[in-house]
Design an enzyme around this catalytic site. Structure first.
Site, PDB file in Angstrom:
ATOM      1  N   SER A  45       4.489   5.507  -1.629  1.00 26.03           N
ATOM      2  CA  SER A  45       4.454   4.070  -1.904  1.00 26.03           C
ATOM      3  C   SER A  45       3.591   3.713  -3.113  1.00 26.03           C
ATOM      4  O   SER A  45       3.718   2.614  -3.649  1.00 26.03           O
ATOM      5  CB  SER A  45       3.926   3.321  -0.672  1.00 26.03           C
ATOM      6  OG  SER A  45       2.648   3.813  -0.303  1.00 26.03           O
ATOM      7  N   ASP A 336      -3.488  -4.352  -0.035  1.00 23.31           N
ATOM      8  CA  ASP A 336      -3.274  -4.467   1.407  1.00 23.31           C
ATOM      9  C   ASP A 336      -4.019  -3.340   2.104  1.00 23.31           C
ATOM     10  O   ASP A 336      -4.864  -2.697   1.487  1.00 23.31           O
ATOM     11  CB  ASP A 336      -1.773  -4.495   1.751  1.00 23.31           C
ATOM     12  CG  ASP A 336      -1.077  -3.178   1.427  1.00 23.31           C
ATOM     13  OD1 ASP A 336      -1.766  -2.190   1.078  1.00 23.31           O
ATOM     14  OD2 ASP A 336       0.165  -3.118   1.533  1.00 23.31           O
ATOM     15  N   HIS A 339      -2.958  -0.005   0.043  1.00 21.46           N
ATOM     16  CA  HIS A 339      -2.620   0.129  -1.387  1.00 21.46           C
ATOM     17  C   HIS A 339      -3.578  -0.603  -2.320  1.00 21.46           C
ATOM     18  O   HIS A 339      -4.106  -1.657  -1.967  1.00 21.46           O
ATOM     19  CB  HIS A 339      -1.194  -0.397  -1.612  1.00 21.46           C
ATOM     20  CG  HIS A 339      -0.186   0.297  -0.755  1.00 21.46           C
ATOM     21  ND1 HIS A 339       0.300  -0.249   0.404  1.00 21.46           N
ATOM     22  CD2 HIS A 339       0.380   1.518  -0.870  1.00 21.46           C
ATOM     23  CE1 HIS A 339       1.153   0.601   0.969  1.00 21.46           C
ATOM     24  NE2 HIS A 339       1.207   1.679   0.218  1.00 21.46           N
TER      25      HIS A 339
END
Ligand code: NAG
Ligand code: NAG
Length: 371
Positions: A45, A336, A339
């Site tokens: 991600s 978040d 990340h």
């Protein structure tokens, strides 16, 4: 007088010659500054630019408040308030950020020569990590294999090999394996050291799989590898929040440090066997710990809590349209619960691009690109 006239009249052709020489130098420099034709991205991600939007998965970011600082405030599927590290890598090279493979491969005349991004949120070195919720790293390499075959067909075998050998292969993988390990390991696993140390056995298993995966990429034509090592994943808000003291998970950070060190010897061994291979390894762990340990020195005000989320440290629940989000994203290290913010990604990529050992080695990305 006479000498002055001669000098004046000869100055024009001299100036023209000088200008031509300068132009030649400038165009040579321009060519030398951009010898990388494309970037091929594999990973998780931290590098996903929208592949997971095309999967039936819960691991996605194609909704607000993700993308709130992206051009057009668009939630593209990036796990960020804005751009991620591979976007900045492309920016630094003067290239467009390569499109997600699952979007590109749907077009009837897909052009793979300008780079492709295979990265998928949730992916790990191990197939078992977030199984069926992402494109596993092995599967990403399978996809690259078909892209490589397609390039050989469109450009010819030799041209395709030359193209790939000049391209950058940016890889960011391992964080999700480590997060799963840290969440499932008991506190007894925290004891560092000897051969019986379960976390050392875990790192060995990761590196064994990674060895085969990187060799496969080499066999498929990759020659310039940018390996973005795992960060201090124990300090992401999600893992911090698990402990009563809100300290970083020592297990996760320890595994990350050992994984990066083992990846360094793996890559060193590969170039010893394959002299036509080159790499730059970024110690994301040490680089990001600087921000976490001394936020103010690096322009941050908050290095522990997430900007977007809900609950304790905004780390109980991820970034969804119902989550709280902070007003000033540039002051936060984390976007978040897992990340980094766009600002963190930009600063880290800048160090990887132009920095020096021990954070980026044996050469930086600018030097790798110029080879
Ligand atoms: C992971 O899955 C791939 C297929 O995508 C398979 O080729 C590979 O052997 C698997 N690896 C392990 C360790 O099971
Ligand atoms: C946002 O945070 C940064 C870093 O703490 C600070 O320099 C900047 O002034 C803040 N911006 C606003 C609008 O408050």
């Amino acid at each position: 007088m006479g000498a002055a006239t001669v000098a004046a009249s000869s100055s024009r052709p001299m100036a023209v010659a000088a200008a031509i020489a300068l132009l030649a130098a400038a165009s040579f420099l321009a060519a030398a500054a951009a010898p990388v034709p494309a970037i091929y991205v594999l990973g998780d991600s931290l590098a996903d630019v929208g592949n997971n939007n095309h999967l039936p998965t819960i691991l996605r970011a194609d909704f607000p408040h993700n993308g709130i600082d992206f051009p057009g405030r668009k939630a593209t599927g990036r796990f960020s308030n804005g751009k991620n590290s591979v976007d900045f890598l492309a920016d630094n090279l003067g290239l467009a950020s390569p499109p997600p493979y699952l979007a590109l491969s749907k077009s009837s005349n897909a052009n793979y020569a300008n780079g492709v991004n295979f990265a998928s949120g949730g992916a790990g070195v191990l197939n078992s990590t977030n199984k069926d919720q992402c494109i596993s790293f092995d599967k990403q390499i399978d996809y690259f294999s078909s892209v490589s075959a397609s390039l050989a067909q469109s450009l010819g075998q030799a041209q395709a090999a030359a193209h790939l050998s000049k391209s950058l292969f940016a890889i960011t993988i391992g964080s999700n394996d480590i997060i799963h390990y840290a969440r499932s390991s008991s506190s007894s696993a925290a004891t560092a050291g000897g051969a019986g140390d379960p976390s050392q056995q875990f790192v060995d298993a990761l590196i064994q799989a990674l060895t085969g995966q990187l060799q496969r990429l080499y066999d498929l034509g990759a020659r310039k590898l940018v390996f973005l090592g795992t960060g201090p994943v124990g300090c992401c808000p999600s893992l911090r929040e698990l402990s009563a003291s809100k300290d970083c998970s020592a297990v996760a950070n320890g595994v990350s440090v050992r994984y990066n060190a083992a990846a360094a010897s793996l890559l060193g061994g590969m170039v010893a066997r394959h002299p036509d291979m080159h790499y730059a390894l970024f110690d994301s762990s040490a680089a990001l710990l600087r921000f976490i340990d001394q936020p103010a020195a690096y322009g941050f005000a908050e290095a522990r809590a997430a900007c977007c989320g809900l609950g304790d440290m905004n780390a109980k629940i991820g970034c969804t349209p119902l989550s709280f989000y902070c007003a000033n994203r540039t002051s936060h290290v984390f976007w978040d619960f897992y990340h980094p913010t766009e600002t963190t990604a930009r600063k880290l990529t800048s160090t990887a691009f132009d920095g020096a050992a021990p954070l980026i080695f044996p050469i930086n990305i600018r030097q790798l690109s110029a080879l």
